[in-house]
Design a protein around this motif. Structure first.
Motif, short mmCIF file in Angstrom:
data_model
loop_
_atom_site.label_atom_id
_atom_site.label_comp_id
_atom_site.label_asym_id
_atom_site.label_seq_id
_atom_site.Cartn_x
_atom_site.Cartn_y
_atom_site.Cartn_z
N GLU A 1 1.13 -1.61 0.08
CA GLU A 1 0.17 -0.22 -0.23
C GLU A 1 1.26 1.01 -0.79
O GLU A 1 0.75 1.97 -0.31
CB GLU A 1 -0.74 0.06 1.08
CG GLU A 1 -1.77 0.80 1.12
CD GLU A 1 -3.33 0.93 2.72
OE1 GLU A 1 -3.35 2.29 2.93
OE2 GLU A 1 -3.25 -0.06 2.73
N ASP A 2 1.97 1.06 1.09
CA ASP A 2 2.74 2.53 0.71
C ASP A 2 3.65 2.43 -0.61
O ASP A 2 3.62 4.13 -0.80
CB ASP A 2 4.81 2.27 1.74
CG ASP A 2 3.34 1.95 3.27
OD1 ASP A 2 2.19 2.38 3.53
OD2 ASP A 2 4.16 1.54 4.48
N LYS B 1 1.70 3.83 -3.10
CA LYS B 1 0.65 5.16 -3.13
C LYS B 1 1.35 6.40 -3.29
O LYS B 1 1.53 7.42 -3.91
CB LYS B 1 0.36 5.49 -1.63
CG LYS B 1 -0.94 5.61 -1.12
CD LYS B 1 -1.30 5.48 0.11
CE LYS B 1 -2.49 4.65 0.61
NZ LYS B 1 -3.10 5.05 2.22
N ARG B 2 2.98 6.04 -3.22
CA ARG B 2 4.13 6.66 -3.31
C ARG B 2 4.34 6.61 -4.86
O ARG B 2 5.07 7.53 -5.77
CB ARG B 2 5.45 6.46 -2.65
CG ARG B 2 5.19 6.44 -1.54
CD ARG B 2 7.15 6.67 -0.04
NE ARG B 2 7.50 5.56 -0.45
CZ ARG B 2 7.36 4.45 0.12
NH1 ARG B 2 6.28 4.19 1.38
NH2 ARG B 2 7.81 3.52 0.27
N MET C 1 -6.18 2.13 -6.14
CA MET C 1 -5.41 2.73 -5.33
C MET C 1 -4.51 3.57 -6.84
O MET C 1 -4.54 4.76 -5.68
CB MET C 1 -4.69 2.15 -4.22
CG MET C 1 -4.73 2.47 -3.25
SD MET C 1 -3.57 1.76 -1.77
CE MET C 1 -5.23 0.82 -1.15
N ASN D 1 -4.27 8.08 -6.73
CA ASN D 1 -3.85 8.92 -5.74
C ASN D 1 -3.30 9.80 -7.11
O ASN D 1 -1.86 9.73 -7.15
CB ASN D 1 -2.52 8.09 -5.00
CG ASN D 1 -2.97 7.62 -3.69
OD1 ASN D 1 -2.58 8.57 -2.96
ND2 ASN D 1 -4.17 6.36 -3.46
#
Length: 253
Positions: free
Chosen positions: A186-187, A190-191, A213, A217
């Motif tokens: 997930e991290d 998102k990046r 996701m 983002n």
């Protein structure tokens, strides 16, 4: 955009990779089929030959544990002989270039590690079938030792010295997803500014939620898969050509 031909696909992907700063590859079984590892859902896939053994059945029944290990050893030659394909090698090249901080994979075959990506940078959502763990104390066991014990005990699965059940380090149906791997995925999602979904049918949740996701983002989404997926309509580029042919040009020796 659905790439009309291979040359267009490679050209579009090349431009997107050049512009990206943080690329997150998300790989499924399709990237490993050219390595001789069958996928799970397609005709002739592993699940069409044997019904998967749910985690609760593995825990409840010695017969199911024995059967689970019989199946694992039956495919040992296939997994043991497999070597990274062009897709793995291309992603390893992007990793070495510094554009790919890690790879998130649904695969259990260890081929990303074999391609040169550091093990700590391969985020395995469904585990790894090349070794085993005790479900109680998490002691690691190598498959060679388990095979020796299995055969010596009349094809009965051995238990750990602590009394716990030993299982391949994979995630079975009904077994909890690895929390640390899911959080890291997930991290990373998102990046990233470019999310590459490669060889995944994108139907297994919660892992299938990562492309969505990423898109939400602000990342660009590329889907490289033989068959259509539910996320094609939101992707910036959809490629339905052979994965090795598409990614091969990005291999740097």
């Amino acid at each position: 955009m659905i790439a009309p031909d291979l040359d267009t696909a490679v050209a579009e992907l090349s431009e997107m990779i050049a512009e990206a700063e943080a690329i997150l590859p998300f790989t499924g079984a399709g990237i490993s089929t050219e390595c001789g590892i069958p996928d799970f859902r397609s005709p002739g896939g592993l699940w069409t030959k044997n019904r998967p053994i749910p985690f609760d059945e593995f825990l409840a029944s010695q017969d199911m544990r024995d059967e689970s290990w019989r199946r694992r050893f039956a495919i040992d030659a296939t997994f043991g002989a497999a070597r990274p394909g062009r897709g793995h090698s291309a992603l390893a090249s992007l990793y070495r270039s510094g554009k790919v901080p890690a790879v998130v994979t649904q695969n259990i075959d260890n081929l990303h590690q074999a391609s040169g990506i550091a093990p700590q940078d391969v985020v395995e959502l469904h585990g790894n079938t090349t070794y085993a763990l005790c479900l109680e104390c998490e002691r690691r066991y190598e498959l060679e030792w388990i095979k020796e014990q299995f055969d010596a005990n009349g094809q009965h699965a051995p238990d750990c010295t602590c009394g716990g059940f030993i299982k391949t380090a994979t995630v079975s149906f009904g077994q909890s997803m690895p929390a640390a791997a899911m959080q890291r995925a997930e991290d990373l999602t998102k990046r990233c500014d470019l999310f590459l979904a490669v060889g995944s049918s994108l139907v297994v949740w919660p892992a299938a939620g990562f492309p969505l996701m990423a898109k939400r983002n602000g990342a660009s989404l590329v889907i490289i898969n033989r068959d259509p997926t539910e996320f094609d309509e939101i992707a910036d580029l959809v490629v339905r050509h052979d994965i090795g042919d598409v990614l091969g040009p990005f291999i740097q020796h």
